[in-house]
Each structure stands twice: as structure tokens, then as C-alpha cells.
Design an enzyme around this catalytic site. Structure first.
Site, short mmCIF file in Angstrom:
data_model
loop_
_atom_site.label_atom_id
_atom_site.label_comp_id
_atom_site.label_asym_id
_atom_site.label_seq_id
_atom_site.Cartn_x
_atom_site.Cartn_y
_atom_site.Cartn_z
N ASN A 112 0.82 -1.21 0.00
CA ASN A 112 0.00 0.00 0.00
C ASN A 112 0.86 1.26 0.00
O ASN A 112 0.44 2.31 -0.50
CB ASN A 112 -0.94 0.01 1.21
CG ASN A 112 -2.14 -0.89 1.01
OD1 ASN A 112 -2.34 -1.45 -0.06
ND2 ASN A 112 -2.94 -1.04 2.04
N ILE A 138 -10.28 -8.68 2.49
CA ILE A 138 -11.65 -9.08 2.18
C ILE A 138 -11.71 -10.11 1.06
O ILE A 138 -12.62 -10.94 1.03
CB ILE A 138 -12.53 -7.86 1.81
CG1 ILE A 138 -12.02 -7.18 0.53
CG2 ILE A 138 -12.61 -6.88 2.96
CD1 ILE A 138 -12.96 -6.12 -0.01
N CYS A 204 -6.40 -1.00 9.86
CA CYS A 204 -6.06 -1.90 8.76
C CYS A 204 -5.75 -1.01 7.56
O CYS A 204 -4.84 -0.18 7.64
CB CYS A 204 -7.16 -2.91 8.50
SG CYS A 204 -8.85 -2.23 8.42
N SER A 205 -6.48 -1.12 6.49
CA SER A 205 -6.30 -0.20 5.37
C SER A 205 -7.25 1.00 5.52
O SER A 205 -6.83 2.10 5.83
CB SER A 205 -6.52 -0.91 4.04
OG SER A 205 -5.51 -1.89 3.83
N ASP A 206 -8.54 0.74 5.33
CA ASP A 206 -9.51 1.83 5.45
C ASP A 206 -10.15 1.90 6.83
O ASP A 206 -10.89 2.84 7.12
CB ASP A 206 -10.60 1.69 4.39
CG ASP A 206 -10.06 1.94 2.98
OD1 ASP A 206 -9.25 2.87 2.83
OD2 ASP A 206 -10.42 1.19 2.06
N GLY A 207 -9.92 0.91 7.67
CA GLY A 207 -10.39 0.98 9.05
C GLY A 207 -11.85 0.68 9.26
O GLY A 207 -12.41 1.04 10.30
N ASP A 209 -13.18 -2.67 8.22
CA ASP A 209 -13.39 -4.12 8.16
C ASP A 209 -12.65 -4.82 9.31
O ASP A 209 -13.22 -5.08 10.36
CB ASP A 209 -12.92 -4.67 6.81
CG ASP A 209 -13.82 -4.24 5.67
OD1 ASP A 209 -15.05 -4.33 5.82
OD2 ASP A 209 -13.31 -3.81 4.61
N ARG A 210 -11.37 -5.11 9.12
CA ARG A 210 -10.60 -5.79 10.16
C ARG A 210 -10.51 -4.96 11.44
O ARG A 210 -10.53 -5.52 12.55
CB ARG A 210 -9.19 -6.11 9.63
CG ARG A 210 -9.18 -7.20 8.59
CD ARG A 210 -7.88 -7.27 7.81
NE ARG A 210 -7.77 -6.22 6.81
CZ ARG A 210 -6.83 -6.17 5.87
NH1 ARG A 210 -5.92 -7.14 5.81
NH2 ARG A 210 -6.81 -5.20 4.99
N ARG A 250 -20.54 -4.91 1.42
CA ARG A 250 -20.04 -6.22 1.84
C ARG A 250 -21.09 -7.32 1.71
O ARG A 250 -20.77 -8.48 1.49
CB ARG A 250 -19.52 -6.16 3.28
CG ARG A 250 -18.32 -5.24 3.47
CD ARG A 250 -17.09 -5.76 2.76
NE ARG A 250 -15.96 -4.85 2.95
CZ ARG A 250 -15.51 -4.00 2.04
NH1 ARG A 250 -16.11 -3.94 0.84
NH2 ARG A 250 -14.48 -3.21 2.28
#
Length: 388
Positions: A112, A138, A204-207, A209-210, A250
Site C-alpha cells: 500500500n 476481504i 487496517c487499510s480503510d479501518g 473491516d478488520r 459487503r
């Protein structure tokens, strides 16, 4: 966290959703940080999702915060972002070192960085340490879940069905539970840091999901309120709905488009994690297996407005509170009418343990060999548009 705390304040900087369209109108930030600095930080963070507090440990006073990855690339810095991290640490009186829990595999975070995002360079952040947790993205979750659910559905259509024990031994089940195990392991790390007085920032990346999975699971095992029927609703509302988990994207609600690649069972994975935790601490939860099933089924059913759209701002814009019914109202009314439907007969309230609070922490068993097969998959057909 308590809005009356002098070290933290509730800001309405985002009251019109102009700073971050996927955050709630109000959120908790350190009192020493100005709204101007917060605006600068939002510009430095992916999707404007700046670090904000979501929970504080009642004994250690360590704070659990969440955000998205920085737009740092390999060299970019943001002084306001660095000061905010230090302010979060100092607003937790017992914390000497702040831990940044990056849910991703390190290699993904570095990839990233090639796109202008990435992760924090610790030499720029005082009194901070970073840990990468290796939770898959995902797309990996979607692929594993599709194979696992297809196995379960096809098994229901055969004359000689496999038992749950035989399904548990299948490779498709193993691969799915490996991903569940990795989420539980990462959540366990967050819990360990908070219980030893270390403030934690998760991203995580966008904050959405994980990050939502880890902060919600940590609060679930640390705070007995979130293990009640009402508290679990509050937890999902706060850390999934208000902080912008993309339920529409999702779950695949609405028209089929080229964005189908964004469909992924992140929320079902979280519910599975909750169920796995419940198996080893059945006394600690006011709700039962059926409660989790109903929430999971209706996250896909579109019968209620609770899980529609991708953010709080979109739900407000579409006036869902006036045009649809709330799933929480239905679940609460059902429980009040007959507590046996969603209630756990083995539940022991935390007051029964006395005043120490130590027994209130629920253990997380994350080893793959400790995980069990949830009969939801073999008993019930998937919801009409659940990804398979």
C-alpha cells in the site's frame, strides 16, 4: 469512555459529515488536540478516518482507539498526526508505550505504501511500537467463505449427509477457520495490551473491516456490558454501524454492479468469532446462539433498516429511522416477551463475581485446534442473498 473526563472531549467537528463521511457526527478525542489539528490529520488518513477513542479500560485506564492507514507512502509525514498519537498516549495516564496494532500482513502494508498509503514510520512517532497481525483482506475471506458455504449447502442436498465432525475435518472448513483463528489471535493481542495498561490504536487499510472486528472483539471480552443483549446491540451500533462498516457493499444489497468484488463476509466472520468465544465461556453471555443467528440472518435480509447502506450519514440522508423498522427493537421486544428465545439460561451476571472485576475478562482461544463447527451452517439455509 465518559464525556465528563477532562483528558478527553467529545468533538462535533464532523457534525455535517464533512470531515469524514463514514464516521459518526461526534467522537472522542484528546482534550489537548484542536479541531484544526484534527482536520489536518483527517487529510493525512485514508478516507479521512482519523484516530479517535472508542473505549477505555476501567481498571488500567488504557484507551482503545481506531483509524485508517496513513497516506504516508515511504516518506510523507504529518506533524499533527504525530502529535495526536502522543496526545492519545498521554491522555491515558498509566501508558508509557502506545501500541499501534496494524491488522494487516506487513507485506500488504508495504504494498500500500507504493500506492501512497502504507503504515507509520515509528521513528516519527514518540513512545510508539507497531505490530502487524497478518489478518487477510476481504478477498481472501470471500474466497474461503464461498468454498466453505458451498460445501455446507451441497452437503444438505445429498442423501447421505456428512456429520458436523466430518465437515470440520474438510479442507474448506479448515481454511475458513484458519481465517477466523487469525482474527481471534489479533483480538487477543489487543486485549493483552489493554490489560497491561498499554493504550492501543488499531487500523487496517480503510479501518472499516478488520479494524471493526478487532476493536469490537476486544471490548466484548473486556467489558461485560457488551456481553448483554442490549450491550451487544450498542457494540454493533457503535463500532460497526456508526464507524462505517460498509454493510451494503459487503453484503451485496441493491443492484448487482462491477463492485461485486467488494462483497465479503466480514461481519459474518465477526459473528463466528463471537460464537467461538462463547463456547468456552457460556456463563459470561446473556444471549444465546439463536440471538447471533437472528442478527446474522437479518444483516442480509433487508427486512429492517438497521444494516442498510454503507454509513451512518447515508442512513440519515435516506431517513431510514422514519421509513424502516429497527432490528434492535424487534429483538428487544421478543426478549421482553419471552426471555427463553434469546436468553442464555447459564448466564451469570458480573456482579456475582464480586468487586475485583478480574473474572469479567473472557478468554480467547484462538488456536485452530480449539475452534468448533457452528451448527448454523448445517442447520439453516443461508439468507437469500448471502454470498456463496
Amino acid at each position: 469512555m465518559g464525556s465528563g473526563d477532562r483528558l478527553w472531549r467529545l468533538t462535533n467537528l464532523n457534525k455535517s459529515y464533512s470531515v469524514c463521511s463514514t464516521y459518526p457526527r461526534c467522537f472522542m478525542v484528546p482534550s489537548t488536540v484542536s479541531d484544526n489539528d484534527l482536520t489536518a490529520v483527517a487529510l493525512f488518513r485514508s478516507r479521512g478516518r482519523l484516530p479517535v477513542g472508542t473505549w477505555r479500560h476501567p481498571q488500567t485506564k488504557a484507551v482503545l482507539a481506531r483509524c485508517a492507514q496513513p497516506r504516508s507512502g515511504f516518506n510523507s509525514r504529518c506533524p499533527e498526526d504525530e502529535r495526536l498519537f502522543e496526545a492519545i498516549r498521554t491522555a491515558s495516564p498509566n501508558t508509557k508505550t502506545l501500541y499501534l496494532i496494524d491488522a494487516r500482513p506487513r507485506v500488504n502494508a508495504m504494498a500500500n505504501a507504493l500506492k501512497g498509503a502504507g503504515f507509520e514510520k515509528m521513528s516519527n512517532y514518540q513512545n510508539c511500537k507497531i505490530k502487524f497481525m497478518g489478518v487477510k483482506n476481504i478477498h481472501a475471506v470471500r474466497r474461503a467463505y464461498e468454498k466453505f458455504r458451498r460445501l455446507c449447502v451441497l452437503n444438505k442436498r445429498t442423501v447421505k449427509r456428512l456429520t458436523d465432525e466430518q465437515l470440520l475435518a474438510k479442507q474448506e472448513t479448515h481454511d475458513w477457520l484458519e481465517l477466523v483463528s487469525s482474527v481471534l489471535s489479533a483480538a487477543k493481542e489487543v486485549v493483552a495490551k489493554l490489560t497491561t495498561a498499554h493504550t492501543v490504536v488499531v487500523h487496517c487499510s480503510d479501518g472499516w473491516d478488520r479494524t471493526a472486528q478487532l476493536v469490537a472483539l476486544a471490548q466484548l471480552v473486556l467489558d461485560p456490558f457488551y456481553r448483554t443483549i442490549k450491550g451487544f446491540q450498542v457494540l454493533i451500533t457503535k463500532d460497526w454501524l456508526s464507524f462505517g462498516h460498509k454493510f451494503q457493499s459487503r453484503t451485496g444489497h441493491g443492484k448487482r454492479t462491477d463492485k461485486e468484488k467488494e462483497v465479503s463476509p466480514i461481519f459474518p466472520q465477526f459473528i463466528e468469532c463471537v460464537w467461538q468465544i462463547m463456547q468456552y465461556s457460556p456463563y459470561a453471555f446473556e444471549f444465546n446462539d439463536n440471538y447471533l443467528r437472528m442478527i446474522l440472518i437479518h444483516s442480509f435480509s433487508c427486512q429492517f433498516g438497521t444494516f442498510l447502506f454503507d454509513s451512518e450519514s447515508a442512513r440519515e440522508q435516506n431517513s431510514l429511522s422514519f421509513r424502516t423498522y429497527s432490528l434492535w427493537s424487534m429483538l428487544s421486544a421478543t426478549h421482553e416477551k419471552d426471555c427463553r428465545v434469546f436468553g442464555n439460561p447459564y448466564y451469570v451476571s458480573p456482579e456475582a463475581f464480586g468487586a475485583t472485576g478480574q473474572e469479567e475478562v473472557v478468554p480467547i482461544h484462538c488456536d485452530r485446534s480449539k475452534l468448533r463447527f457452528w451448527k448454523y451452517y448445517s442447520d439453516d439455509p443461508p439468507a437469500s442473498n448471502e454470498p456463496l
